[in-house]
Scaffold this motif. Structure first.
Motif, PDB file in Angstrom:
ATOM      1  N   ALA A 216       0.820  -1.228   0.000  1.00 39.42           N
ATOM      2  CA  ALA A 216       0.000   0.000   0.000  1.00 39.42           C
ATOM      3  C   ALA A 216       0.846   1.267   0.000  1.00 39.42           C
ATOM      4  CB  ALA A 216      -0.938  -0.045   1.193  1.00 39.42           C
ATOM      5  N   PRO A 217       1.921   1.382   0.792  1.00 40.05           N
ATOM      6  CA  PRO A 217       2.711   2.624   0.749  1.00 40.05           C
ATOM      7  C   PRO A 217       3.349   2.876  -0.600  1.00 40.05           C
ATOM      8  CG  PRO A 217       3.125   1.414   2.744  1.00 40.05           C
ATOM      9  CD  PRO A 217       2.333   0.528   1.867  1.00 40.05           C
ATOM     10  N   SER A 218       3.819   1.765  -1.257  1.00 39.21           N
ATOM     11  CA  SER A 218       4.427   1.947  -2.583  1.00 39.21           C
ATOM     12  C   SER A 218       3.412   2.474  -3.568  1.00 39.21           C
ATOM     13  CB  SER A 218       5.033   0.637  -3.060  1.00 39.21           C
ATOM     14  OG  SER A 218       4.020  -0.347  -3.160  1.00 39.21           O
ATOM     15  N   ARG A 219       2.229   1.892  -3.470  1.00 36.83           N
ATOM     16  CA  ARG A 219       1.177   2.384  -4.358  1.00 36.83           C
ATOM     17  C   ARG A 219       0.854   3.829  -4.068  1.00 36.83           C
ATOM     18  NH1 ARG A 219      -3.068  -2.706  -4.399  1.00 36.83           N
ATOM     19  NH2 ARG A 219      -1.663  -4.215  -5.471  1.00 36.83           N
ATOM     20  N   ARG A 220       0.786   4.122  -2.777  1.00 31.55           N
ATOM     21  CA  ARG A 220       0.491   5.516  -2.417  1.00 31.55           C
ATOM     22  C   ARG A 220       1.612   6.470  -2.890  1.00 31.55           C
ATOM     23  NH1 ARG A 220      -1.755   4.810   3.790  1.00 31.55           N
ATOM     24  NH2 ARG A 220      -3.701   3.701   3.217  1.00 31.55           N
ATOM     25  N   SER A 221       2.832   6.016  -2.740  1.00 36.64           N
ATOM     26  CA  SER A 221       3.962   6.878  -3.185  1.00 36.64           C
ATOM     27  C   SER A 221       3.943   7.089  -4.682  1.00 36.64           C
ATOM     28  CB  SER A 221       5.287   6.247  -2.759  1.00 36.64           C
ATOM     29  OG  SER A 221       5.432   4.971  -3.356  1.00 36.64           O
ATOM     30  N   SER A 222       3.617   6.020  -5.436  1.00 33.11           N
ATOM     31  CA  SER A 222       3.541   6.173  -6.893  1.00 33.11           C
ATOM     32  C   SER A 222       2.413   7.109  -7.280  1.00 33.11           C
ATOM     33  CB  SER A 222       3.362   4.800  -7.541  1.00 33.11           C
ATOM     34  OG  SER A 222       2.143   4.223  -7.106  1.00 33.11           O
ATOM     35  N   ARG A 223       1.341   6.991  -6.553  1.00 31.17           N
ATOM     36  CA  ARG A 223       0.215   7.891  -6.834  1.00 31.17           C
ATOM     37  C   ARG A 223       0.605   9.338  -6.545  1.00 31.17           C
ATOM     38  NH1 ARG A 223      -4.899   4.556  -4.225  1.00 31.17           N
ATOM     39  NH2 ARG A 223      -4.875   2.820  -5.772  1.00 31.17           N
ATOM     40  N   ASP A 224       1.304   9.546  -5.425  1.00 31.57           N
ATOM     41  CA  ASP A 224       1.724  10.916  -5.081  1.00 31.57           C
ATOM     42  C   ASP A 224       2.691  11.484  -6.121  1.00 31.57           C
ATOM     43  OD1 ASP A 224       0.130  10.776  -2.853  1.00 31.57           O
ATOM     44  OD2 ASP A 224       1.763  10.162  -1.491  1.00 31.57           O
ATOM     45  N   SER A 225       3.613  10.624  -6.579  1.00 30.73           N
ATOM     46  CA  SER A 225       4.569  11.082  -7.617  1.00 30.73           C
ATOM     47  C   SER A 225       3.855  11.428  -8.910  1.00 30.73           C
ATOM     48  CB  SER A 225       5.627  10.012  -7.867  1.00 30.73           C
ATOM     49  OG  SER A 225       5.003   8.823  -8.342  1.00 30.73           O
ATOM     50  N   ASN A 226       2.885  10.590  -9.262  1.00 32.31           N
ATOM     51  CA  ASN A 226       2.106  10.886 -10.472  1.00 32.31           C
ATOM     52  C   ASN A 226       1.370  12.203 -10.332  1.00 32.31           C
ATOM     53  OD1 ASN A 226       2.951   8.519 -11.734  1.00 32.31           O
ATOM     54  ND2 ASN A 226       1.197   7.327 -10.922  1.00 32.31           N
ATOM     55  N   ARG A 227       0.814  12.383  -9.151  1.00 33.43           N
ATOM     56  CA  ARG A 227       0.077  13.642  -8.937  1.00 33.43           C
ATOM     57  C   ARG A 227       1.026  14.858  -8.998  1.00 33.43           C
ATOM     58  NH1 ARG A 227      -3.950  12.024  -3.928  1.00 33.43           N
ATOM     59  NH2 ARG A 227      -5.297  10.575  -5.126  1.00 33.43           N
ATOM     60  N   SER A 228       2.218  14.737  -8.426  1.00 39.27           N
ATOM     61  CA  SER A 228       3.186  15.866  -8.443  1.00 39.27           C
ATOM     62  C   SER A 228       3.678  16.162  -9.855  1.00 39.27           C
ATOM     63  CB  SER A 228       4.362  15.544  -7.520  1.00 39.27           C
ATOM     64  OG  SER A 228       5.026  14.384  -7.977  1.00 39.27           O
ATOM     65  N   SER A 229       3.916  15.082 -10.627  1.00 35.44           N
ATOM     66  CA  SER A 229       4.358  15.277 -12.016  1.00 35.44           C
ATOM     67  C   SER A 229       3.261  15.927 -12.838  1.00 35.44           C
ATOM     68  CB  SER A 229       4.769  13.939 -12.632  1.00 35.44           C
ATOM     69  OG  SER A 229       3.665  13.058 -12.675  1.00 35.44           O
ATOM     70  N   GLN A 230       2.073  15.498 -12.615  1.00 34.70           N
ATOM     71  CA  GLN A 230       0.949  16.116 -13.328  1.00 34.70           C
ATOM     72  C   GLN A 230       0.819  17.566 -12.935  1.00 34.70           C
ATOM     73  OE1 GLN A 230      -2.529  13.824 -12.603  1.00 34.70           O
ATOM     74  NE2 GLN A 230      -1.858  12.037 -13.855  1.00 34.70           N
TER      75      GLN A 230
END
Length: 249
Positions: A216-230
């Motif tokens: 779950a944290p990895s998924r959350r981190s990937s989601r956060d990175s995607n959101r920051s890049s966007q």
């Protein structure tokens, strides 16, 4: 009364009836115990008070001298009087009291004596008849009660048979239920042994949850990175150019 002397102490055979000569003497009885003279079981005495008693119901008192005649105590009138044994050799004026046809003697005393004894014996027979009727009623009542109790006993016997059959049926049902319970207990015990040999479901569930939690944290981190890049992309590419209408291409 030619047989009185020879058979004074001899009783007739059981079940044998009285002949005509003896039947006319059935009124002669003891004034106390009502024993019959015709049965010839006891010696009878005629007292001077004109009462008749058997030897077992009379009391004898000795005279003043040994040669005196015995004195008897009458149980009816309570007098001490002389008496004579009732036999065939007694004097005629005493023997006439027991004459089979007193009407031929023209003696009122004899007729009165016999009539009084007849009434006395008739009253005794009436009392015995009343007692017999009462006993017959009691016997009928007892027979009715016995029949009722017999019917109740038969009904209880049938009911007992039904209850015994019902009890056997219940025992069989209980045995079947006990066998089923034992089989179910054995099955549960075997299932518990198989569960104890295999990993516990809770442990498996915990492992699965642990893996999910680690992912779950990895998924959350990937989601956060995607959101920051966007967001960066939007910041970079988000400016607007002014429209240029100076030339036509």
């Amino acid at each position: 009364m030619s047989k009185l002397r020879s058979g004074a102490h001899q009783a007739p055979s059981s079940g044998a009836g009285f002949d005509e000569a003896e039947a006319v003497k059935l009124w002669i009885h003891c004034s106390r115990c009502y024993e019959l003279f015709a049965e010839k079981k006891f010696t009878f005495f005629l007292l001077a008070c004109h009462h008749v008693f058997c030897e077992k119901c009379i009391k004898v008192a000795a005279g003043r001298t040994p040669t005196d005649a015995p004195i008897y105590e009458c149980s009816t009138c309570k007098q001490s009087v002389r008496g004579r044994q009732v036999t065939n050799t007694m004097p005629k004026h005493f023997k006439d009291f027991f004459h089979p046809e007193p009407c031929t003697l023209a003696n009122d005393l004899v007729e009165k004596f016999q009539r009084r004894n007849h009434r006395h014996f008739d009253r005794f027979k009436e009392r015995k008849e009343v007692e017999m009727n009462k006993l017959n009623k009691d016997i009928e009542l007892a027979r009715t009660l016995c029949q009722k109790r017999l019917q109740e006993m038969q009904m209880l016997r049938v009911e007992r048979k039904k209850l015994s059959q019902r009890m056997r049926h219940i025992k069989l049902e209980n045995q079947k239920a006990e066998m089923l319970r034992i089989a179910q207990a054995n099955l549960n015990r075997s299932l518990e042994t198989t569960k104890s040999s295999s990993p516990a479901p809770d442990l498996i569930r915990g492992r699965i949850r642990g893996r999910g939690a680690s992912q779950a944290p990895s998924r959350r981190s990937s989601r956060d990175s995607n959101r920051s890049s966007q967001a960066k992309r939007r910041q970079v590419t988000g400016f607007r150019h002014q429209p240029n209408h100076s030339f036509n291409l």
